[in-house]
Design a protein around this motif. Structure first.
Motif, PDB file in Angstrom:
ATOM      1  N   THR A   1       0.843  -1.200   0.000  1.00  0.00           N
ATOM      2  CA  THR A   1       0.000   0.000   0.000  1.00  0.00           C
ATOM      3  C   THR A   1       0.876   1.246   0.000  1.00  0.00           C
ATOM      4  O   THR A   1       2.074   1.178   0.287  1.00  0.00           O
ATOM      5  N   ARG A   2       0.266   2.367  -0.325  1.00  0.00           N
ATOM      6  CA  ARG A   2       0.952   3.660  -0.170  1.00  0.00           C
ATOM      7  C   ARG A   2      -0.071   4.688   0.281  1.00  0.00           C
ATOM      8  O   ARG A   2      -1.267   4.542   0.021  1.00  0.00           O
ATOM      9  N   GLY A   3       0.409   5.711   0.971  1.00  0.00           N
ATOM     10  CA  GLY A   3      -0.493   6.728   1.504  1.00  0.00           C
ATOM     11  C   GLY A   3      -1.235   6.228   2.727  1.00  0.00           C
ATOM     12  O   GLY A   3      -1.076   5.083   3.155  1.00  0.00           O
ATOM     13  N   GLU A   4      -2.044   7.120   3.310  1.00  0.00           N
ATOM     14  CA  GLU A   4      -2.783   6.742   4.522  1.00  0.00           C
ATOM     15  C   GLU A   4      -4.186   7.308   4.477  1.00  0.00           C
ATOM     16  O   GLU A   4      -4.492   8.169   3.660  1.00  0.00           O
ATOM     17  N   GLY A   5      -5.024   6.832   5.406  1.00  0.00           N
ATOM     18  CA  GLY A   5      -6.387   7.353   5.551  1.00  0.00           C
ATOM     19  C   GLY A   5      -7.142   7.355   4.234  1.00  0.00           C
ATOM     20  O   GLY A   5      -7.168   6.343   3.534  1.00  0.00           O
ATOM     21  N   ASP A   6      -7.695   8.517   3.898  1.00  0.00           N
ATOM     22  CA  ASP A   6      -8.517   8.609   2.686  1.00  0.00           C
ATOM     23  C   ASP A   6      -7.690   8.463   1.409  1.00  0.00           C
ATOM     24  O   ASP A   6      -8.218   8.105   0.364  1.00  0.00           O
ATOM     25  N   SER A   7      -6.392   8.788   1.506  1.00  0.00           N
ATOM     26  CA  SER A   7      -5.584   8.712   0.279  1.00  0.00           C
ATOM     27  C   SER A   7      -4.855   7.374   0.165  1.00  0.00           C
ATOM     28  O   SER A   7      -3.933   7.219  -0.643  1.00  0.00           O
ATOM     29  N   LEU A   8      -5.252   6.417   0.996  1.00  0.00           N
ATOM     30  CA  LEU A   8      -4.619   5.092   0.923  1.00  0.00           C
ATOM     31  C   LEU A   8      -4.852   4.462  -0.452  1.00  0.00           C
ATOM     32  O   LEU A   8      -5.962   4.484  -0.986  1.00  0.00           O
ATOM     33  N   GLU A   9      -3.761   3.930  -1.022  1.00  0.00           N
ATOM     34  CA  GLU A   9      -3.890   3.229  -2.305  1.00  0.00           C
ATOM     35  C   GLU A   9      -3.278   1.841  -2.186  1.00  0.00           C
ATOM     36  O   GLU A   9      -2.342   1.625  -1.425  1.00  0.00           O
TER      37      GLU A   9
END
Ligand SMILES: [Zn+2]
Length: 240
Positions: A50-58
């Motif tokens: 994964t990359r990013g966190e919270g709402d921007s998690l991808e």
């Protein structure tokens, strides 16, 4: 381009020409695993990069990783049957999943120890040649006459099964922990305790021979029981 694997119980489409992976949102990921047709697609987020966190998690979605199995000969057969089409469409698209499959196919073939005649058949089939034309080529080049049924069984069963077996052996050789290995008393290699590597021998506690299959084969060739291609001498002294 889409390619249907006809052997699969459900119609199944592979996006061969897609990138080997892409990033998707959590909602997209949830949708994908909810509709995954195979239990081999993990439903645990921990199994994904994964990359990013919270709402921007991808989430990294690897295309086809779970849908092509080298150890399933039906998949290998489908690839051989569509080799030409794929090669034609993808030879200049080097970052696609489809093209790496073709490279891997060639690599596995080179590891299979196929006879000259088998390699000849595989090359013709890779070029998309029809069975009748392959029979003509064999007649012209090797003066060998196969029945169409026999040729079909070589191309659609024997060759893909051998490749699937070699793929499995390579995986086992790499992944088997030391305690599940056995040392061949002849060559000294430490190999997985599996019938792919050792013949059955009920006289031993582990039911496996003390010499590996490769050494067994070499000794049979030395003793003249079989020819260098692994076939019984008396059965066929030629090219098989
Ligand atoms: Zn050995």
């Amino acid at each position: 381009m889409h390619f249907q694997n006809l052997d699969h119980p459900k119609p199944q489409f592979y996006d061969w020409s897609g990138d080997s992976f892409y990033w998707i949102t959590k909602a997209q990921w949830e949708d994908k695993i909810a509709h995954a047709y195979t239990s081999r697609v993990s439903k645990d987020l921990k199994d994904y990069e994964t990359r990013g966190e919270g709402d921007s998690l991808e989430i990294k979605w690897v295309v086809c990783e779970h849908t092509f199995d080298w150890e399933d000969y039906r998949h290998v057969r489908a690839l051989l049957n569509h080799y030409y089409t794929l090669h034609d469409a993808l030879h200049d698209k080097l970052n696609t999943y489809g093209i790496t499959l073709l490279w891997d196919f060639d690599r596995y073939v080179s590891l299979c120890d196929f006879s000259e005649l088998r390699l000849f058949l595989i090359e013709l089939r890779k070029k998309g040649m029809a069975y009748e034309d392959i029979l003509d080529e064999m007649r012209a080049r090797y003066a060998i006459e196969y029945s169409p049924n026999y040729l079909v069984s070589i191309v659609s069963k024997e060759v893909p099964k051998k490749i699937a077996q070699v793929a499995k052996m390579l995986r086992l050789e790499q992944d088997t922990p030391p305690e599940q290995r056995k040392k061949c008393i002849h060559c000294g290699r430490s190999l997985p305790m599996d019938l792919l590597f050792f013949s059955k021998n009920n006289a031993h506690k582990d039911k496996l021979s003390n010499t590996c299959k490769e050494c067994d084969r070499e000794s049979r060739i030395k003793r003249g029981v079989i020819n260098g291609n692994g076939d019984l001498r008396k059965k066929d002294p030629t090219l098989h």
